[in-house]
Scaffold this motif. Structure first.
Motif, PDB file in Angstrom:
ATOM      1  N   GLY A   1       0.776  -1.228   0.000  1.00  0.00           N
ATOM      2  CA  GLY A   1       0.000   0.000   0.000  1.00  0.00           C
ATOM      3  C   GLY A   1       0.809   1.282   0.000  1.00  0.00           C
ATOM      4  O   GLY A   1       2.024   1.289   0.174  1.00  0.00           O
ATOM      5  N   ASP A   2       0.067   2.375  -0.202  1.00  0.00           N
ATOM      6  CA  ASP A   2       0.650   3.702  -0.153  1.00  0.00           C
ATOM      7  C   ASP A   2       1.119   3.954   1.276  1.00  0.00           C
ATOM      8  O   ASP A   2       0.381   3.749   2.229  1.00  0.00           O
ATOM      9  N   GLY A   3       2.335   4.358   1.458  1.00  0.00           N
ATOM     10  CA  GLY A   3       2.888   4.536   2.799  1.00  0.00           C
ATOM     11  C   GLY A   3       3.605   3.298   3.299  1.00  0.00           C
ATOM     12  O   GLY A   3       4.159   3.288   4.386  1.00  0.00           O
ATOM     13  N   GLY A   4       3.609   2.228   2.513  1.00  0.00           N
ATOM     14  CA  GLY A   4       4.305   1.001   2.887  1.00  0.00           C
ATOM     15  C   GLY A   4       5.738   1.001   2.391  1.00  0.00           C
ATOM     16  O   GLY A   4       6.149   1.863   1.609  1.00  0.00           O
ATOM     17  N   TYR A   5       6.497   0.035   2.837  1.00  0.00           N
ATOM     18  CA  TYR A   5       7.916  -0.056   2.508  1.00  0.00           C
ATOM     19  C   TYR A   5       8.322  -1.495   2.240  1.00  0.00           C
ATOM     20  O   TYR A   5       7.745  -2.420   2.799  1.00  0.00           O
ATOM     21  N   ALA A   6       9.358  -1.661   1.439  1.00  0.00           N
ATOM     22  CA  ALA A   6      10.105  -2.903   1.330  1.00  0.00           C
ATOM     23  C   ALA A   6      11.433  -2.608   2.020  1.00  0.00           C
ATOM     24  O   ALA A   6      12.157  -1.690   1.626  1.00  0.00           O
ATOM     25  N   THR A   7      11.734  -3.341   3.085  1.00  0.00           N
ATOM     26  CA  THR A   7      12.923  -3.058   3.885  1.00  0.00           C
ATOM     27  C   THR A   7      13.867  -4.254   3.859  1.00  0.00           C
ATOM     28  O   THR A   7      13.437  -5.392   4.033  1.00  0.00           O
ATOM     29  N   THR A   8      15.145  -3.993   3.639  1.00  0.00           N
ATOM     30  CA  THR A   8      16.173  -5.023   3.710  1.00  0.00           C
ATOM     31  C   THR A   8      17.182  -4.613   4.769  1.00  0.00           C
ATOM     32  O   THR A   8      17.391  -3.422   5.008  1.00  0.00           O
ATOM     33  N   GLY A   9      17.786  -5.597   5.416  1.00  0.00           N
ATOM     34  CA  GLY A   9      18.760  -5.243   6.435  1.00  0.00           C
ATOM     35  C   GLY A   9      19.464  -6.449   7.010  1.00  0.00           C
ATOM     36  O   GLY A   9      19.314  -7.573   6.523  1.00  0.00           O
ATOM     37  N   ILE A  10      20.244  -6.183   8.048  1.00  0.00           N
ATOM     38  CA  ILE A  10      20.945  -7.248   8.755  1.00  0.00           C
ATOM     39  C   ILE A  10      20.562  -7.201  10.228  1.00  0.00           C
ATOM     40  O   ILE A  10      20.286  -6.134  10.783  1.00  0.00           O
ATOM     41  N   VAL A  11      20.533  -8.374  10.827  1.00  0.00           N
ATOM     42  CA  VAL A  11      20.209  -8.527  12.239  1.00  0.00           C
ATOM     43  C   VAL A  11      21.354  -9.297  12.876  1.00  0.00           C
ATOM     44  O   VAL A  11      21.772 -10.341  12.355  1.00  0.00           O
ATOM     45  N   TYR A  12      21.868  -8.794  14.005  1.00  0.00           N
ATOM     46  CA  TYR A  12      22.911  -9.511  14.741  1.00  0.00           C
ATOM     47  C   TYR A  12      22.439  -9.677  16.178  1.00  0.00           C
ATOM     48  O   TYR A  12      22.176  -8.687  16.866  1.00  0.00           O
ATOM     49  N   ALA A  13      22.290 -10.919  16.586  1.00  0.00           N
ATOM     50  CA  ALA A  13      21.797 -11.228  17.932  1.00  0.00           C
ATOM     51  C   ALA A  13      22.884 -11.910  18.739  1.00  0.00           C
ATOM     52  O   ALA A  13      23.382 -12.966  18.360  1.00  0.00           O
TER      53      ALA A  13
END
Length: 93
Positions: A45-57
């Motif tokens: 939708g309008d106002g939505g995003y496709a987000t990519t990233g890294i997670v380190y736990a």
């Protein structure tokens, strides 16, 4: 690997207007580095995003860095940095 999909709904207190749509997520561990994953999610939708990233736990901390590509143009793209701390629940007998 973790994959998820489903609906989402948010009230106007979160985004300034109530909205809902589809959500899809993907998380894939990096075998060479314990606790490291690459992740992505998409809100429709309008106002939505496709987000990519890294997670380190590394217990009790989790770090996340991601870049969000707005569904409509690049003017509202965003960069996100997050730090999470997990607190152990106190056990009672």
């Amino acid at each position: 690997m973790r994959i998820g999909a489903g609906p989402y709904f948010s009230t106007r207190e979160v985004f300034g207007t109530a909205r809902g749509g589809a959500l899809a997520t993907l998380e894939l561990g990096v075998p060479a580095v314990e606790g490291l994953s690459v992740a992505g999610d998409w809100f429709s939708g309008d106002g939505g995003y496709a987000t990519t990233g890294i997670v380190y736990a590394l217990a009790p901390l989790t770090w996340y860095v991601g870049y969000g590509f707005a569904n409509v143009g690049r003017a509202t793209d965003l960069l996100t940095f997050e730090l999470g701390i997990t607190f152990a629940a106190r056990r009672t007998k």
